[in-house]
Design a protein around this motif. Structure first.
Motif, PDB file in Angstrom:
ATOM      1  N   THR A 126       0.857  -1.199   0.000  1.00 52.04           N
ATOM      2  CA  THR A 126       0.000   0.000   0.000  1.00 52.04           C
ATOM      3  C   THR A 126       0.888   1.243   0.000  1.00 52.04           C
ATOM      4  OG1 THR A 126      -0.070   0.042   2.407  1.00 52.04           O
ATOM      5  CG2 THR A 126      -1.843  -1.145   1.317  1.00 52.04           C
TER       6      THR A 126
ATOM      7  N   ASN B 255      -4.315  -2.101   4.467  1.00 61.67           N
ATOM      8  CA  ASN B 255      -5.550  -1.307   4.393  1.00 61.67           C
ATOM      9  C   ASN B 255      -6.495  -1.578   5.566  1.00 61.67           C
ATOM     10  OD1 ASN B 255      -4.838   0.042   2.065  1.00 61.67           O
ATOM     11  ND2 ASN B 255      -5.691  -1.523   0.712  1.00 61.67           N
ATOM     12  N   GLY B 256      -6.595  -2.865   5.916  1.00 58.73           N
ATOM     13  CA  GLY B 256      -7.506  -3.225   7.005  1.00 58.73           C
ATOM     14  C   GLY B 256      -7.117  -2.545   8.305  1.00 58.73           C
ATOM     15  N   LYS B 257      -5.816  -2.521   8.574  1.00 62.42           N
ATOM     16  CA  LYS B 257      -5.330  -1.928   9.821  1.00 62.42           C
ATOM     17  C   LYS B 257      -5.541  -0.409   9.821  1.00 62.42           C
ATOM     18  CE  LYS B 257      -1.178  -2.031  12.675  1.00 62.42           C
ATOM     19  NZ  LYS B 257       0.159  -2.621  12.773  1.00 62.42           N
ATOM     20  N   LEU B 258      -5.226   0.228   8.681  1.00 60.13           N
ATOM     21  CA  LEU B 258      -5.434   1.677   8.577  1.00 60.13           C
ATOM     22  C   LEU B 258      -6.926   1.997   8.722  1.00 60.13           C
ATOM     23  CD1 LEU B 258      -4.148   4.451   8.077  1.00 60.13           C
ATOM     24  CD2 LEU B 258      -4.464   4.076   5.629  1.00 60.13           C
ATOM     25  N   GLY B 259      -7.748   1.155   8.055  1.00 55.95           N
ATOM     26  CA  GLY B 259      -9.203   1.349   8.145  1.00 55.95           C
ATOM     27  C   GLY B 259      -9.689   1.222   9.577  1.00 55.95           C
ATOM     28  N   MET B 260      -9.158   0.243  10.302  1.00 61.88           N
ATOM     29  CA  MET B 260      -9.571   0.061  11.697  1.00 61.88           C
ATOM     30  C   MET B 260      -9.185   1.273  12.537  1.00 61.88           C
ATOM     31  SD  MET B 260     -10.977  -1.482  14.195  1.00 61.88           S
ATOM     32  CE  MET B 260     -11.464  -3.142  13.749  1.00 61.88           C
TER      33      MET B 260
ATOM     34  N   ILE C  91      -8.802   4.361  11.487  1.00 63.98           N
ATOM     35  CA  ILE C  91      -9.678   5.494  11.127  1.00 63.98           C
ATOM     36  C   ILE C  91     -11.057   5.305  11.764  1.00 63.98           C
ATOM     37  CG2 ILE C  91     -10.847   6.640   9.189  1.00 63.98           C
ATOM     38  CD1 ILE C  91      -8.275   6.051   7.550  1.00 63.98           C
ATOM     39  N   PHE C  92     -11.538   4.059  11.734  1.00 64.00           N
ATOM     40  CA  PHE C  92     -12.818   3.751  12.381  1.00 64.00           C
ATOM     41  C   PHE C  92     -12.744   4.078  13.881  1.00 64.00           C
ATOM     42  CE2 PHE C  92     -15.160   0.421  14.802  1.00 64.00           C
ATOM     43  CZ  PHE C  92     -16.436   0.892  14.573  1.00 64.00           C
TER      44      PHE C  92
END
Lengths: 201, 94
Positions: free
Chosen positions: A18, A24-29, A31-32
């Protein structure tokens, strides 16, 4: 056979390059979780403003049993430790240990909700409900939303536990243990602030 | 306090001891006959230390990429701004 340590590093979407270097999953988590911080800040901020507007708050009608809150806080602190132990075990490739630590985390989460359930039941038996006064409105809203988040964490952890039972699924989903852990620690951090605000002051 | 070069299990257990210890200190202090404003400041300070320990060591922000720390810092900046607005409003009322 692929070890779990390899599985975590090379599995599914976790190892896709990335722009940030973060899966992506970790960054998304993260941000969530940042959005969740704002959600609870709104609720806690409203509580603080209401409380500062009432000098006598909460008075004799707003009594919570401190040792029950203390025990529940210890339970959540222990559960944060058990889930980080599960992640450490996953990095060592020790799947049976991952299962035990996850099971302990789920059990401690369930214990937290059970104790909270008894607390709620005791209040209801004394006819204390969210509409009793502004303190109890805040108490039930804050702890209720937090309990829902604990429940969500238990469901997430249970899913991860289920994935450990199938080698193929675990190889694909092992990286989600870290995401479940991040969410669980967030739930712990929220309680770290709710406990003194509601029980100690 | 804790060092990330130690074995993870030992480090995690040490953090657990700090979290539990700080929490019990907060409960103990809240029972003492100390002015309420002082207690609130101390106990919320202890809570902030505990939250920082969890974020740094259990959520691995200390070892992770700085971008994640930035993501985690954004809501904290917004919280400070929101609290500033709230308390500025109260000061105006006074």
């Amino acid at each position: 056979m692929m070890s779990q340590a390899q599985a975590i590093g090379a599995s599914g979407h976790a190892n896709v390059p990335t722009a940030t270097g973060i899966p992506n999953g970790k960054l998304g988590m993260w941000i969530f979780l940042a959005s969740e911080v704002m959600f609870f800040t709104g609720l806690i901020g409203a509580y603080i403003v209401l409380r500062l507007s009432h000098p006598a708050w909460p008075g004799s009608e707003g009594h919570l049993i401190v040792h029950i809150g203390t025990i529940n806080t210890l339970v959540l602190i222990c559960s944060s430790t058990t889930i980080v132990m599960a992640l450490a075990a996953a990095h060592r490739g020790a799947t049976p240990a991952v299962r035990w630590w996850l099971l302990a985390t789920i059990g401690l989460g369930a214990l937290f909700l059970t104790i909270k359930g008894f607390e709620y039941a005791a209040k209801f038996s004394h006819h204390i409900v969210p509409s009793t006064n502004i303190f109890w409105s805040c108490y039930f809203v804050l702890t209720g939303f937090h309990a829902l988040h604990v429940l969500g964490g238990i469901v997430f952890n249970t899913l991860v536990l289920a994935w450990t039972r199938d080698e193929r699924l675990w190889a694909e989903h092992a990286h989600r243990l870290e995401l479940a852990g991040l969410y669980w620690h967030f739930v712990d951090i929220v309680w770290i602030f709710l406990f003194p605000l509601l029980y100690l002051f | 306090m804790a060092s990330s070069s130690q074995s993870p299990t030992k480090l995690y257990l040490m953090i657990w001891a700090w979290l539990a210890g700080l929490m019990l200190i907060g409960v103990f202090l809240s029972e003492l006959p100390i002015p309420k404003a002082t207690i609130v400041l101390i106990v919320l300070g202890l809570s902030s230390i505990k939250a920082t320990l969890v974020a740094l060591y259990y959520m691995h922000l200390k070892m992770d990429r700085w971008v994640l720390a930035l993501v985690a810092l954004v809501p904290l900046v917004l919280i400070v701004l929101a609290l500033s607005v709230v308390f500025a409003g109260r000061l105006v009322q006074l």
